[in-house]
Motif scaffolding. Structure first.
Motif, short mmCIF file in Angstrom:
data_model
loop_
_atom_site.label_atom_id
_atom_site.label_comp_id
_atom_site.label_asym_id
_atom_site.label_seq_id
_atom_site.Cartn_x
_atom_site.Cartn_y
_atom_site.Cartn_z
N MET A 1 4.19 -6.95 -1.94
CA MET A 1 4.93 -5.43 -2.23
C MET A 1 3.80 -4.44 -1.46
SD MET A 1 6.99 -3.45 -3.57
CE MET A 1 6.90 -1.66 -3.48
N THR A 2 4.47 -3.90 -0.52
CA THR A 2 3.97 -2.69 0.09
C THR A 2 3.69 -1.73 -0.92
OG1 THR A 2 4.99 -3.37 2.07
CG2 THR A 2 4.00 -1.14 2.02
N ALA A 3 2.32 -1.22 -1.00
CA ALA A 3 1.78 -0.17 -1.99
C ALA A 3 2.83 1.06 -1.57
CB ALA A 3 0.46 0.04 -1.73
N LEU A 4 3.08 1.94 -2.62
CA LEU A 4 3.77 3.29 -2.30
C LEU A 4 2.81 4.38 -2.51
CD1 LEU A 4 6.99 2.58 -4.76
CD2 LEU A 4 6.61 1.98 -2.35
N ARG A 5 2.96 5.39 -1.65
CA ARG A 5 2.05 6.43 -1.52
C ARG A 5 2.38 7.32 -2.80
NH1 ARG A 5 3.27 9.39 1.83
NH2 ARG A 5 1.15 10.43 2.42
N LYS A 16 3.64 -0.28 -8.20
CA LYS A 16 4.60 -0.66 -7.79
C LYS A 16 5.84 0.08 -7.82
CE LYS A 16 7.32 -5.01 -8.74
NZ LYS A 16 7.23 -5.42 -7.50
N PHE A 17 6.10 0.84 -8.93
CA PHE A 17 7.23 1.63 -9.01
C PHE A 17 6.75 3.41 -9.01
CE2 PHE A 17 8.58 -2.15 -11.65
CZ PHE A 17 9.52 -2.67 -10.68
N ILE A 67 18.01 12.79 -16.31
CA ILE A 67 17.92 11.56 -16.71
C ILE A 67 16.64 10.73 -16.18
CG2 ILE A 67 18.79 9.02 -16.49
CD1 ILE A 67 21.41 10.48 -16.34
N PRO A 68 15.56 10.46 -16.83
CA PRO A 68 14.23 9.79 -16.16
C PRO A 68 14.70 8.56 -15.68
CG PRO A 68 13.81 10.81 -18.90
CD PRO A 68 15.54 10.79 -18.59
N TYR A 69 14.12 8.41 -14.73
CA TYR A 69 14.17 6.92 -13.80
C TYR A 69 12.90 6.66 -13.22
CZ TYR A 69 15.11 9.66 -9.64
OH TYR A 69 14.93 10.47 -8.58
N ASP A 70 13.00 5.31 -12.74
CA ASP A 70 12.02 4.64 -11.84
C ASP A 70 12.65 4.39 -10.57
OD1 ASP A 70 9.96 5.05 -13.99
OD2 ASP A 70 10.32 3.15 -14.79
N ILE A 71 11.75 4.20 -9.60
CA ILE A 71 12.31 4.11 -8.30
C ILE A 71 11.51 2.72 -7.88
CG2 ILE A 71 12.05 4.39 -5.68
CD1 ILE A 71 12.53 7.35 -6.33
N GLN A 72 12.58 1.72 -7.39
CA GLN A 72 11.62 0.38 -6.55
C GLN A 72 12.06 0.51 -5.16
OE1 GLN A 72 10.31 -2.75 -7.59
NE2 GLN A 72 10.27 -2.09 -5.31
N ALA A 73 11.10 1.17 -4.26
CA ALA A 73 11.43 1.24 -3.04
C ALA A 73 12.10 0.12 -2.25
CB ALA A 73 10.12 1.78 -2.29
N GLY A 80 8.10 -5.83 5.34
CA GLY A 80 7.48 -5.90 3.99
C GLY A 80 8.18 -6.95 3.20
N GLU A 81 7.75 -7.03 1.83
CA GLU A 81 8.27 -7.75 0.96
C GLU A 81 9.58 -7.44 0.27
OE1 GLU A 81 6.95 -9.55 -3.39
OE2 GLU A 81 5.35 -9.03 -2.06
N ASP A 82 9.68 -6.22 0.02
CA ASP A 82 10.87 -5.79 -0.73
C ASP A 82 11.99 -4.94 0.21
OD1 ASP A 82 10.29 -6.46 -3.58
OD2 ASP A 82 8.40 -4.90 -3.21
N HIS A 83 12.69 -5.83 0.80
CA HIS A 83 13.62 -5.37 1.69
C HIS A 83 15.24 -5.90 1.08
CE1 HIS A 83 14.25 -9.03 3.80
NE2 HIS A 83 12.71 -8.96 4.12
N VAL A 84 16.27 -5.44 1.70
CA VAL A 84 17.30 -5.60 0.92
C VAL A 84 18.12 -7.13 1.50
CG1 VAL A 84 18.28 -3.20 0.98
CG2 VAL A 84 18.77 -4.60 2.89
#
Length: 256
Positions: A1-5, A16-17, A67-73, A80-84
């Motif tokens: 997983m590519t680290a998010l900034r 991650k999220f 609405i509180p939510y989390d993002i998965q890039a 990267g690892e997380d692509h569609v």
């Protein structure tokens, strides 16, 4: 997983999220308590790509509705690892596009369907007017943008058209759509797209105008679109959800 900034007072962190902040209007402790999910009910998880206008619509809708939510890039490119295009993501979204929203134990994978689900399950901050004709007008604008303009200039279509023709193609279909949209807005708009109430139409308009600028479309002939876009972009929810504020935004665009 590519680290998010993620920006923090001490600098950059990795996670991650990404958990977007709640809007200033819901930061009292009593309201926060109501909005915080129960231990057995996780926050909604949005699979989002920073520059996707469809993802942007859902980010705005979630934010406007507090609405509180989390993002998965989730990358639209094969990097990267997380692509569609992974088998794992296909199970989340069979079309392998963004956005997808996991909420209330279910998974939804179309921005308009997601917005209607949020409207029906979290109606406290409405994004559809009560007046029947105004509701129809909001839906008309949403469909004009989401069915007749954006799909013809999205990434997969432009890749199929080819690099040499992609810009001309995108400009043609956005221009054709904006010619109609500006006339519709001339009749329906007040402060916002339909009267003076924020609605799904506004949520869809701003990301599409961003696309138009991205593809160097001359917006001079569309005064109603330009005025409304300027008005909406000044609102905190729209600023917070801007592509350049997203955790997976490339450094050269981030924060601009």
């Amino acid at each position: 997983m590519t680290a998010l900034r993620l920006l923090s007072p001490k600098g950059l962190q990795c996670a991650k999220f990404f958990r977007p902040p709640l809007s200033a209007s819901i930061c009292s402790s009593s309201v926060l308590k109501m909005l915080t999910p129960a231990a057995d009910k996780p926050r909604p998880l949005l699979y989002s790509f920073w520059s996707s206008s469809c993802s942007w619509r859902v980010r705005i809708a979630l934010t406007l509705k507090n609405i509180p939510y989390d993002i998965q890039a989730t990358n639209l490119l094969r990097t990267g690892e997380d692509h569609v295009y992974t088998d794992k993501y296909r199970k989340v979204n069979p079309m392998q596009t963004v956005p997808s929203l996991q909420i209330d134990g279910h998974s939804l994978c179309d921005s308009v369907a997601i917005m209607h689900y949020l409207e029906e399950t979290r109606p406290t901050v409405p994004l559809l007017p009560q007046d029947v004709m105004k509701r129809a007008k909001v839906r008309e604008i949403v469909e004009l943008i989401c069915a007749s303009i954006q799909p013809l200039q999205n990434r997969s279509v432009l890749e199929h058209v080819g690099k040499e023709q992609s810009l001309v193609w995108a400009q043609h279909w956005i221009t054709r759509g904006f010619q109609a949209l500006d006339l519709v807005l001339a009749r329906s708009a007040g402060k916002y797209c339909v009267g003076d109430e924020l609605s799904m139409a506004d949520v869809c308009l701003v990301p599409q105008v961003f696309n138009a600028r991205r593809y160097k479309v001359d917006l001079t002939p569309y005064p109603n679109i330009v005025r409304l876009d300027h008005e909406l972009q000044s609102l905190p929810a729209f600023k917070r959800c801007h592509p350049h504020q997203q955790p997976d935004c490339p450094p050269k665009f981030a924060g601009k």
